[in-house]
Enzyme design. Structure first.
Site, PDB file in Angstrom:
ATOM      1  N   ASP A   1       1.026  -1.112  -0.003  1.00 35.26           N
ATOM      2  CA  ASP A   1      -0.109  -0.062   0.016  1.00 35.26           C
ATOM      3  C   ASP A   1       0.720   1.124   0.024  1.00 35.26           C
ATOM      4  O   ASP A   1       2.158   1.054   0.105  1.00 35.26           O
ATOM      5  CB  ASP A   1      -1.165  -0.001   1.283  1.00 35.26           C
ATOM      6  CG  ASP A   1      -0.400  -0.325   2.559  1.00 35.26           C
ATOM      7  OD1 ASP A   1       0.991  -0.091   2.690  1.00 35.26           O
ATOM      8  OD2 ASP A   1      -0.878  -0.736   3.492  1.00 35.26           O
TER       9      ASP A   1
ATOM     10  N   ASN B   1      -7.638  -1.359  13.746  1.00 36.02           N
ATOM     11  CA  ASN B   1      -9.115  -1.427  13.813  1.00 36.02           C
ATOM     12  C   ASN B   1      -9.213  -2.926  12.748  1.00 36.02           C
ATOM     13  O   ASN B   1     -10.369  -2.880  12.194  1.00 36.02           O
ATOM     14  CB  ASN B   1      -9.655  -0.473  13.080  1.00 36.02           C
ATOM     15  CG  ASN B   1      -8.979   0.027  11.573  1.00 36.02           C
ATOM     16  OD1 ASN B   1      -8.147  -0.515  11.220  1.00 36.02           O
ATOM     17  ND2 ASN B   1      -9.348   1.228  11.277  1.00 36.02           N
TER      18      ASN B   1
ATOM     19  N   HIS C   1      -7.691  -3.480   9.949  1.00 31.83           N
ATOM     20  CA  HIS C   1      -7.496  -3.291   8.474  1.00 31.83           C
ATOM     21  C   HIS C   1      -6.207  -3.950   8.018  1.00 31.83           C
ATOM     22  O   HIS C   1      -5.562  -4.475   9.008  1.00 31.83           O
ATOM     23  CB  HIS C   1      -7.373  -1.896   8.304  1.00 31.83           C
ATOM     24  CG  HIS C   1      -6.141  -1.109   8.567  1.00 31.83           C
ATOM     25  ND1 HIS C   1      -5.944   0.277   8.994  1.00 31.83           N
ATOM     26  CD2 HIS C   1      -4.730  -1.527   8.774  1.00 31.83           C
ATOM     27  CE1 HIS C   1      -4.798   0.552   9.268  1.00 31.83           C
ATOM     28  NE2 HIS C   1      -4.012  -0.394   8.943  1.00 31.83           N
TER      29      HIS C   1
ATOM     30  N   GLU D   1      -9.679  -0.531   4.824  1.00 36.02           N
ATOM     31  CA  GLU D   1     -10.182  -0.113   6.145  1.00 36.02           C
ATOM     32  C   GLU D   1     -11.658  -0.895   6.362  1.00 36.02           C
ATOM     33  O   GLU D   1     -12.141  -1.489   5.465  1.00 36.02           O
ATOM     34  CB  GLU D   1     -10.489   1.313   6.193  1.00 36.02           C
ATOM     35  CG  GLU D   1      -9.215   2.198   5.965  1.00 36.02           C
ATOM     36  CD  GLU D   1      -8.349   2.139   7.164  1.00 36.02           C
ATOM     37  OE1 GLU D   1      -8.633   1.466   8.394  1.00 36.02           O
ATOM     38  OE2 GLU D   1      -7.603   3.107   7.235  1.00 36.02           O
TER      39      GLU D   1
HETATM   40  C1  GLP Z   1      -0.695   0.579   8.643  1.00 32.74           C
HETATM   41  C2  GLP Z   1      -0.329   0.086   7.216  1.00 32.74           C
HETATM   42  C3  GLP Z   1      -0.512  -1.438   7.379  1.00 32.74           C
HETATM   43  C4  GLP Z   1       0.147  -2.005   8.435  1.00 32.74           C
HETATM   44  C5  GLP Z   1      -0.736  -1.815   9.768  1.00 32.74           C
HETATM   45  C6  GLP Z   1      -0.258  -2.096  11.013  1.00 32.74           C
HETATM   46  O1  GLP Z   1      -1.696   1.611   8.520  1.00 32.74           O
HETATM   47  N1  GLP Z   1      -1.297   0.617   6.134  1.00 32.74           N
HETATM   48  O2  GLP Z   1      -0.130  -1.789   6.082  1.00 32.74           O
HETATM   49  O3  GLP Z   1       0.371  -3.253   8.440  1.00 32.74           O
HETATM   50  O4  GLP Z   1      -1.298  -0.282   9.874  1.00 32.74           O
HETATM   51  O5  GLP Z   1       0.927  -1.204  11.253  1.00 32.74           O
HETATM   52  P1  GLP Z   1       2.142  -1.402  12.602  1.00 32.74           P
HETATM   53  O6  GLP Z   1       2.677  -2.925  12.126  1.00 32.74           O
HETATM   54  O7  GLP Z   1       2.825  -0.445  12.601  1.00 32.74           O
HETATM   55  O8  GLP Z   1       1.030  -2.085  13.612  1.00 32.74           O
END
Ligand code: GLP
Length: 239
Positions: free
Chosen positions: A69, A136, A138, A143
Site C-alpha cells: 500500500d 481496527n 485493517h 479499512e
Molecule cells: C498501517 C499499514 C498496514 C500495516 C498496519 C499495522 O496503517 N497501512 O499495512 O500493516 O497499519 O501497522 P503496525 O505494524 O505499525 O502496527
C-alpha cells in the site's frame, strides 16, 4: 478459530522465525512473487532477512517484491512513504529482480492502481502476501467496510490509521492511500498475517474468533485455505 495455521512464537524468537519462513519460501521458489507490508511489525523481520538468507545460501535475486500500500499526498522520497520504507528496509538489502510499487508520482491515483495491477498480473500474480494488522482490523489500507471483492483502489484512511501514520513521521498525516484490494490479497496462494505486542492481542482475538465481517477486514482472511497467522506470545489471542 479453526481451519488455518496459528503460530505463536516467543517474542524473542519471533522475527527470526518469520525471516526463516521467508527464506524457506525463497529456497523453494527463487522466482517468488511476494507482497510485503510496511508498518512497525515487520521491521525486525526485515532486519534479519539478509543474514538469514546468507546463512542458508539463498538469494532473493530472482524474486519480485510487491508493495502492499502507499500514502497519497506525500512527495517522492518522503521518509514516511511506503515505497521509501520498504525500499530501505528490504529491497536495498536483498536486491530482488523487481520491485513493484504504486507510481503515485507520475500517475493519477486510479491510474497508478491500474498500472500496479497490470504489473502484478504480468509477473503471474502473487504467491504470498504478508500482512500487518491495523488497530481496527485493517489489512493494507483496506479499512473497515472493505468487501471481500474490493479491488486495488484509492481509500480514505480511518482516524486510527491516520493517527498511527503520525508515528511513522508524518504530521498532519495523509487522508487517503492506495492499497492492494481485498480481492488481490485473497487471490494469493498464501497469506501470512503478522501480529506482535500486547496492543494487538484484542484485535487479533476479534479477527480470529469474532464474526467474519467486512467490519474487521482481517477476519475475512479466515476463509482462505492458505492463511497462516504468525503472532508473538504478547499478541496471543485470549481463549
Ligand atoms: C498501517 C499499514 C498496514 C500495516 C498496519 C499495522 O496503517 N497501512 O499495512 O500493516 O497499519 O501497522 P503496525 O505494524 O505499525 O502496527
Amino acid at each position: 478459530m479453526t481451519g488455518h495455521g496459528l503460530d505463536v512464537v516467543p517474542a524473542a524468537g519471533w522475527a527470526d522465525h518469520v525471516a526463516g519462513l521467508l527464506v524457506d519460501r525463497l529456497a523453494a521458489r527463487p522466482d517468488l512473487v511476494v507482497c510485503l507490508p510496511t508498518g512497525s511489525t515487520p521491521l525486525p523481520v526485515y532486519e534479519r532477512l539478509p543474514g538469514a538468507l546468507a546463512a542458508r545460501g539463498v538469494s532473493a535475486g530472482r524474486a519480485t517484491i510487491v508493495l502492499l500500500d502507499e500514502f497519497l499526498g506525500l512527495p517522492a522520497g518522503h521518509r514516511a512513504r511506503c515505497d521509501v520504507v520498504l525500499g530501505r528496509s528490504v529491497v536495498d538489502r536483498v536486491q530482488p529482480a523487481r520491485f513493484i510499487a504504486f507510481d503515485v508520482d507520475a500517475l493519477e491515483p486510479a491510474a497508478a492502481c491500474a498500472a500496479f495491477e497490470a504489473e502484478v498480473a504480468a509477473v503471474g500474480g502473487l504467491d504470498l502476501v504478508v500482512l500487518g494488522l491495523g488497530r481496527n482490523g485493517h489489512i493494507g489500507m483496506n479499512e473497515p467496510g472493505s468487501a471481500p471483492d474490493a479491488p486495488t483502489r484509492v481509500i480514505e484512511l480511518a482516524p486510527s490509521t491516520r493517527e498511527a501514520a503520525i508515528g511513522y513521521g508524518v504530521d498532519p498525516p495523509p487522508t487517503h492511500g492506495v492499497t492492494l484490494g481485498m480481492a488481490g490479497i485473497l487471490a494469493a496462494s498464501e497469506i501470512w498475517l503478522l501480529a506482535t505486542g500486547t496492543a494487538k492481542a484484542g484485535i487479533l482475538t476479534l479477527t480470529l474468533d469474532g464474526p467474519v465481517s467486512p467490519n474487521v477486514p482481517a477476519s475475512v482472511l479466515r476463509g482462505h485455505p492458505g492463511l497462516r497467522v504468525i503472532a508473538d506470545d504478547a499478541a496471543r489471542p485470549s481463549a
